[in-house]
Design an enzyme around this catalytic site. Structure first.
Site, PDB file in Angstrom:
ATOM      1  CG  ASN A 164      -1.668   1.210   1.478  1.00  0.00           C
ATOM      2  OD1 ASN A 164      -1.764   2.059   0.591  1.00  0.00           O
ATOM      3  ND2 ASN A 164      -2.237   1.342   2.673  1.00  0.00           N
ATOM      4  CE  LYS A 197       0.004   3.162   4.824  1.00  0.00           C
ATOM      5  NZ  LYS A 197       0.146   3.248   6.274  1.00  0.00           N
ATOM      6  CG  HIS A 252      -5.577   1.823   5.353  1.00  0.00           C
ATOM      7  ND1 HIS A 252      -5.128   2.815   6.194  1.00  0.00           N
ATOM      8  CD2 HIS A 252      -4.578   0.925   5.247  1.00  0.00           C
ATOM      9  CE1 HIS A 252      -3.892   2.516   6.570  1.00  0.00           C
ATOM     10  NE2 HIS A 252      -3.540   1.373   6.014  1.00  0.00           N
ATOM     11  CD  GLU A 302      -2.642   5.443   6.906  1.00  0.00           C
ATOM     12  OE1 GLU A 302      -2.629   5.516   5.668  1.00  0.00           O
ATOM     13  OE2 GLU A 302      -1.715   4.915   7.560  1.00  0.00           O
ATOM     14  CD  GLU A 307      -3.320  -2.632   7.450  1.00  0.00           C
ATOM     15  OE1 GLU A 307      -2.208  -2.823   6.963  1.00  0.00           O
ATOM     16  OE2 GLU A 307      -3.997  -1.624   7.213  1.00  0.00           O
ATOM     17  N   GLY A 326       2.852   2.123  10.769  1.00  0.00           N
ATOM     18  CA  GLY A 326       3.801   3.217  10.603  1.00  0.00           C
ATOM     19  C   GLY A 326       4.523   3.619  11.873  1.00  0.00           C
ATOM     20  CB  SER A 379       5.610  -1.941  11.849  1.00  0.00           C
ATOM     21  OG  SER A 379       5.210  -0.603  12.106  1.00  0.00           O
TER      22      SER A 379
HETATM   23  P1  PGA Z   1       3.079   0.166   7.621  1.00  0.00           P
HETATM   24  O1  PGA Z   1       1.598   0.384   7.046  1.00  0.00           O
HETATM   25  O2  PGA Z   1       3.610  -1.097   7.003  1.00  0.00           O
HETATM   26  O3  PGA Z   1       3.835   1.390   7.180  1.00  0.00           O
HETATM   27  O4  PGA Z   1       2.969   0.058   9.094  1.00  0.00           O
HETATM   28  C1  PGA Z   1       0.734  -0.707   6.870  1.00  0.00           C
HETATM   29  C2  PGA Z   1      -0.582  -0.213   6.306  1.00  0.00           C
HETATM   30  O5  PGA Z   1      -1.025   0.863   6.701  1.00  0.00           O
HETATM   31  O6  PGA Z   1      -1.213  -0.888   5.459  1.00  0.00           O
END
Ligand code: PGA
Length: 253
Positions: free
Chosen positions: A11, A13, A97, A99, A169, A175, A215
């Site tokens: 992803n 983003k 997601h 976010e 997640e 992140g 992560s």
């Molecule tokens: P990350 O994000 O690997 O940077 O933690 C995962 C995601 O948001 O799908």
């Protein structure tokens, strides 16, 4: 038990313009050589979907969008409909997601509408669920995940031809560099699979692929993905680096 095919999805983003996306695809395909018995998916931003789709035309890599609107067309300024995603070569779509839920007002109800739209147009959905840190700390993890699953999958029919994937997640792991331990992740994945068994049937629970996200990186992906109910990963940060993303893909066997 069905042998589930691992899926590794990157992803991106709100990163990677057209030039960056094409550079990534060139470097990544050079790095990975063969996809093998896995599904490997990248989710560029909308502006790179078309050029990435062209670049991936002869490749086994799959293209995903990071969102989809529930209507097929119309007066929805700033939104993108499923037929447009199919038009530029998308076969997968990330839905719900955290976010989107945190910053853009995504609710269980809109996740459900997007999921129906994706299935109607033959896009394979990756439905994201996950708890906040305070929800985990107050022992509400499963309540939250169950509410998100029930909301997302309301009136959805699960068909073997286009089975949605679920991505677990934990929001506190996205992140942040903090990863759920393999045991913590496995526990929730097993509960999600049991829920699918209750909501649908045993064969669907056995077949549904549940990805871990938060992560994930080359140093922890093998251990996470080797858990019995973890069928791959949804990767943010580490998916922006072709070498790291390829290493994660190779770790999924
Ligand atoms: P990350 O994000 O690997 O940077 O933690 C995962 C995601 O948001 O799908």
């Amino acid at each position: 038990m069905t042998k589930r095919r691992p899926c590794i999805a990157g992803n991106w983003k709100m990163n990677m313009n057209v030039a960056d996306s094409l550079k990534f695809i060139t470097e990544f395909t050079h790095e990975l050589k063969a996809v093998g018995d896995r599904d490997v998916v990248i989710a560029p931003p909308f502006t790179s979907l078309y050029s990435s789709g062209v670049a991936l035309a002869d490749s086994e890599l799959k293209l995903a969008s990071q969102n989809v609107h529930w209507e097929d067309s119309g007066a929805f300024t700033g939104e993108i409909a499923a037929p447009f995603l199919v038009d530029v070569g998308c076969t997968y779509v990330i839905i719900g997601h955290s976010e989107r839920r945190q910053y853009f007002g995504e609710t269980d109800e809109t996740v459900n509408k997007r999921l129906h739209a994706a299935l109607r147009h033959g896009l394979t959905p990756i439905v994201c669920v996950g708890e906040l840190l305070e929800e985990r700390e107050s022992n509400k993890t499963w309540d939250v995940i169950e509410r998100q699953l029930k909301g997302a999958f309301a009136n959805v029919t699960m068909s073997a031809d286009n089975m949605p994937l679920i991505a677990y997640e934990p929001v506190w792991a996205i992140g942040t560099g903090k990863t759920a331990s393999p045991a913590q992740a496995q526990e929730v994945h097993a509960m999600i699979r049991e829920w699918v068994g209750r909501a649908f049937d045993a064969a669907t629970a056995d077949a549904v692929r549940i990805l871990y996200g938060g992560s994930m990186k080359p140093s922890n992906s093998r251990e996470l993905i080797s858990q019995p109910d973890i069928d791959g990963g949804l990767i943010g940060g580490a998916a922006l680096n072709p070498e790291h993303f390829a290493a994660i893909v190779r770790s999924a066997v």
